[in-house]
Design an enzyme around this catalytic site. Structure first.
Site, mmCIF file in Angstrom:
data_model
loop_
_atom_site.group_PDB
_atom_site.id
_atom_site.type_symbol
_atom_site.label_atom_id
_atom_site.label_comp_id
_atom_site.label_asym_id
_atom_site.label_seq_id
_atom_site.Cartn_x
_atom_site.Cartn_y
_atom_site.Cartn_z
ATOM 1 N N HIS A 267 0.839 -1.210 0.000
ATOM 2 C CA HIS A 267 0.000 0.000 0.000
ATOM 3 C C HIS A 267 0.873 1.259 0.000
ATOM 4 C CE1 HIS A 267 -3.664 2.346 1.305
ATOM 5 N NE2 HIS A 267 -2.712 3.155 1.731
ATOM 6 N N GLU A 268 1.767 1.343 0.949
ATOM 7 C CA GLU A 268 2.610 2.538 1.047
ATOM 8 C C GLU A 268 3.509 2.668 -0.175
ATOM 9 O OE1 GLU A 268 1.741 4.634 3.090
ATOM 10 O OE2 GLU A 268 0.552 3.368 4.412
ATOM 11 N N HIS B 59 -15.366 11.304 12.861
ATOM 12 C CA HIS B 59 -14.865 11.530 11.505
ATOM 13 C C HIS B 59 -15.502 12.763 10.863
ATOM 14 C CE1 HIS B 59 -13.110 7.502 11.355
ATOM 15 N NE2 HIS B 59 -12.515 7.883 10.252
ATOM 16 N N ALA C 265 -15.787 15.998 14.049
ATOM 17 C CA ALA C 265 -14.584 16.536 14.681
ATOM 18 C C ALA C 265 -13.334 16.246 13.861
ATOM 19 C CB ALA C 265 -14.435 15.954 16.081
ATOM 20 N N GLY C 266 -13.511 15.620 12.699
ATOM 21 C CA GLY C 266 -12.345 15.312 11.871
ATOM 22 C C GLY C 266 -12.519 15.928 10.503
ATOM 23 N N GLY C 267 -11.724 15.514 9.556
ATOM 24 C CA GLY C 267 -11.761 16.150 8.242
ATOM 25 C C GLY C 267 -12.652 15.466 7.223
ATOM 26 N N HIS D 188 1.682 4.514 -2.864
ATOM 27 C CA HIS D 188 1.775 5.973 -2.712
ATOM 28 C C HIS D 188 3.152 6.437 -3.183
ATOM 29 C CE1 HIS D 188 -1.949 6.691 -0.634
ATOM 30 N NE2 HIS D 188 -1.648 5.940 0.396
HETATM 31 ZN ZN ZN Z 1 -2.931 5.246 1.940
#
Ligand code: ZN
Length: 705
Positions: free
Chosen positions: A483-484, A615, A618-620, A487
């Site tokens: 996964h990483e 989420h 209080a989150g983005g 990116h």
């Molecule tokens: Zn990711």
């Protein structure tokens, strides 16, 4: 001691890799203060030039801003990076001492009125058509972001806009404080061993430790085997409790406490939700949008109607599977003697029993087949086949922050260097953040007519080698590495030369997980995985039955999990789009209406879980929760291009891989992600491959593995 202007300060180097081995906390303040000063006078100069009525050009706007940003890449980014991987009290203090000024200057630049006006004039001027698509997008994005921050509003509106922003930030802090306090205020202490019978050891240890920590002043001498055990509403305690507690009444108690957190008395979040939704709608209105969702999606790939039709389609395709899953649980519960009808607090419990029955498998069984070195070799061979690149270790060429860190260079098939990356593979609880992530070290950009190649950071938290035993990974860790790395590929294989849009920069928020989730698919591709998975001592290939179990575990209760995610996403979208605070339907009505569409069990009337939905409150993730599913649709559909071409056909796979590289990985934020997707797939994204991978539609042509 260290003179800020002295070339000895490793945060003030001008080329090469950041000297991570020499950076100390004492370098931070002098270097950053120096750069703050330089940037402040730099932006003043830019504004002056633009105000002196010089016609705006690429060079005197974006070009000049990019140049200002470059020193931050070499001074501030390494500090942020080291906070994550080589944290210390001194470094944290140094970082905090300059952070407010750094944030303020960033805002000041993004909201510069002269720059905004110059960019707008540029857009309407004669030179606009001479810019490339990427350059136009960079300018459009800057103008849009400044407008979303309220720059174009009248003075009165701007004042109201700022009031709303301040109030919303207070509300979101209050919201999460309530959730935190409500979570802390509830616990369940058990001392009858039959109540914890057959719970996993790790859960009993956690519960015993929780009791001892809390009872420090009392006789807090609990033991994991004999109790007492204390359970809380924190996810790492509550979720395994619901999966493993055999006492149904206790499960009911904990479940009800969980879904009513922060919903009563002084911790009640319901009035906050009303105010938040009201204010978000007003803010969107000031900027000319009909709803908060409409405002949210202008910075995203999707639009509201396509999100809604995705929800509808996925919901319809999952409903029957959800009912079947429920039937499985009902018959299992009945077979094990449960008399009462299945309720919400039974689902996780029986689902876990079913999982054990069907494919129980532990991390420890799989680990010996995944030594890090083999996994890396397999991953590099895969990206070589797919994208025509080669990855070579170059450890001696890079300064590092820890001896375990590795460094690699990436070359094109003609041998030309195109990128590099650091890999920090092991966990170091004493000074490294948990989890896994990819971060930018250097962006691809032109520096004095020379090309700076992109460099990525790939950070994992695997088990370090012990003695002669190599680092052995869990399957989940292998997926995470892929996964990483996905990116990282988008960062490294970009061909955009402007840092605003190179690599992952400027990619719309709901499109950014496409390459990463795409790479995860290869962990379930039989030849790829079996090529990697060999026992570190015997060399034996991963047994077929374990591979089968991995694949089946991937689709276990897929319909139910899909419905659960859709529930969150649909509630989020409805509240931020259709819902009208002055209308007749209440927030709770909306929630219950969606629950009836997405829950195969009759929704509980006492459920107040919206009061803990951090989420979106209080989150983005407000009007953005859908992006989890959106990204899965994109990545599954991208992988299906390889399935269509024939996964066993090497030539077709590498041709499709090159196309993926030339579109998704190369374009970065330089082109709208829908156009990029169309370039690759030849059409708009389809949800069918995601459904097929989840086993949610019958498709006789599904290739195995
Ligand atoms: Zn990711």
């Amino acid at each position: 001691m260290t003179d800020a202007h002295s070339p000895d300060n490793p945060l003030l180097t001008i080329e090469g890799l950041p000297p991570f081995d020499r950076i100390r906390a004492e370098h931070v303040e002098p270097a950053v203060r120096h750069i703050l000063e330089r940037t402040t006078s730099g932006i003043q100069t830019i504004e002056q030039i633009l105000q002196d009525a010089s016609p705006p050009t690429w060079e005197n706007t974006i070009g000049a801003l990019e140049e200002l940003g470059r020193v931050w890449e070499r001074s501030w980014s390494p500090v942020s990076h080291l906070l994550g991987v080589a944290n210390s009290e001194e470094l944290r203090e140094a970082h905090e001492s300059v952070l407010p000024d750094v944030v303020a200057l960033g805002l000041r630049i993004r909201q510069s009125r002269p720059v905004y006006q110059a960019l707008k004039a540029f857009r309407d001027g004669p030179d606009w058509d001479g810019l490339s698509e990427t350059q136009q997008r960079i300018i459009d994005d800057r103008v849009r972001d400044a407008e979303l921050a309220g720059i174009a509003l009248s003075e009165d509106d701007q004042q109201r806009f700022n009031e709303i922003a301040t109030r919303l930030s207070q509300l979101s802090t209050e919201f999460s404080n309530h959730v935190l306090d409500a979570t802390k205020a509830w616990d369940l202490t058990l001392d009858d061993p039959t109540d914890v019978a057959e719970m996993p050891e790790t859960l009993k240890q956690l519960a015993s430790q929780s009791f001892n920590n809390q009872a420090q002043d009392q006789a807090g001498d609990g033991d994991p085997e004999t109790g007492p055990w204390r359970f809380t509403l924190d996810v790492p305690s509550a979720m395994p409790f619901l999966q493993h507690c055999r006492n149904r009444d206790l499960r009911e108690r904990l479940y009800l406490a969980y879904v009513t957190r922060a919903s009563s008395a002084e911790l009640d979040n319901a009035p906050l939700i009303d105010e938040i939704l009201q204010l978000r709608r007003e803010r969107a209105g000031l900027l000319g949008f009909t709803s908060f969702a409409e405002m949210s999606v202008v910075t995203k790939m999707a639009d509201v109607p396509s999100v809604e039709s995705m929800f509808q389609l996925l919901r319809d395709a999952s409903w029957q599977a959800g009912l079947d899953d429920l039937e499985d649980l009902r018959s299992l519960a009945t077979a094990h003697g449960q008399q009462q009808p299945l309720n919400h607090w039974d689902q996780a419990f029986w689902a876990e029993r079913l999982r054990e029955e069907r494919f129980d498998m532990t991390d420890e069984q799989l680990r010996p087949y995944f030594p890090l070195e083999r996994v890396l070799d397999g991953l590099f061979a895969l990206v070589g086949r797919l994208f025509g690149i080669s990855v070579e270790p170059a450890d001696g060429e890079a300064p590092k922050w820890h001896a375990d860190v590795r460094f690699f260079r990436v070359h094109d098939d003609n041998g030309a260097p195109i990128a590099a990356f650091y890999l920090d593979p092991y966990s170091r609880p004493e000074n490294k953040r948990g989890g896994a992530w990819m971060d930018e070290c250097l962006a691809r950009r032109r520096v004095d007519a020379k090309l700076q190649l992109p460099v990525a950071h790939l950070i994992c938290n695997g088990t370090p080698p012990v003695g002669t035993r190599p680092s052995l990974m869990t399957f989940r860790e292998v997926e995470t590495l892929f996964h990483e790395f996905g990116h990282g590929l988008q960062h490294m294989l970009t061909i955009v030369d402007y840092p605003d849009a190179s690599g992952i920069n400027g990619v719309e928020w709901d499109a950014v997980e496409l390459p990463s989730q795409f790479m995860e698919n290869w962990c379930y591709h039989r030849p790829t995985l079996l090529g990697i998975a060999r026992h570190f001592e015997t060399g034996e290939v991963l047994p077929e039955d374990l591979f089968e179990k991995l694949c089946r575990a991937r689709t276990f209760r897929a319909g139910s999990l899909m419905l659960r995610q859709l529930n969150f996403g649909m509630v989020d979208m409805q509240l931020h789009h259709q819902y009208d605070p002055s209308g007749s339907e209440t927030v709770r009505d909306v929630k219950q209406r969606i629950a009836r569409l997405t829950s195969v069990l009759e929704p509980l009337p006492e459920d107040r879980s919206l009061c803990a939905f951090q989420h979106i409150f209080a989150g983005g993730y407000a009007a953005g929760y859908y992006s989890y599913k959106w990204a899965e649709v994109l990545s599954a559909d991208a992988f299906s291009a390889f399935e269509d071409a024939g996964l066993d056909n090497e030539q077709a796979v590498s041709a499709t891989g090159r196309k993926f590289r030339d579109t998704v990985l190369a374009s970065g934020g330089g082109r709208h992600p829908m156009d990029v997707f169309r370039d690759f797939r030849g059409r708009e994204p389809s949800p069918q491959p995601l459904l097929r991978h989840n086993g949610l539609v019958a498709d006789p042509d599904t290739p195995a593995g």
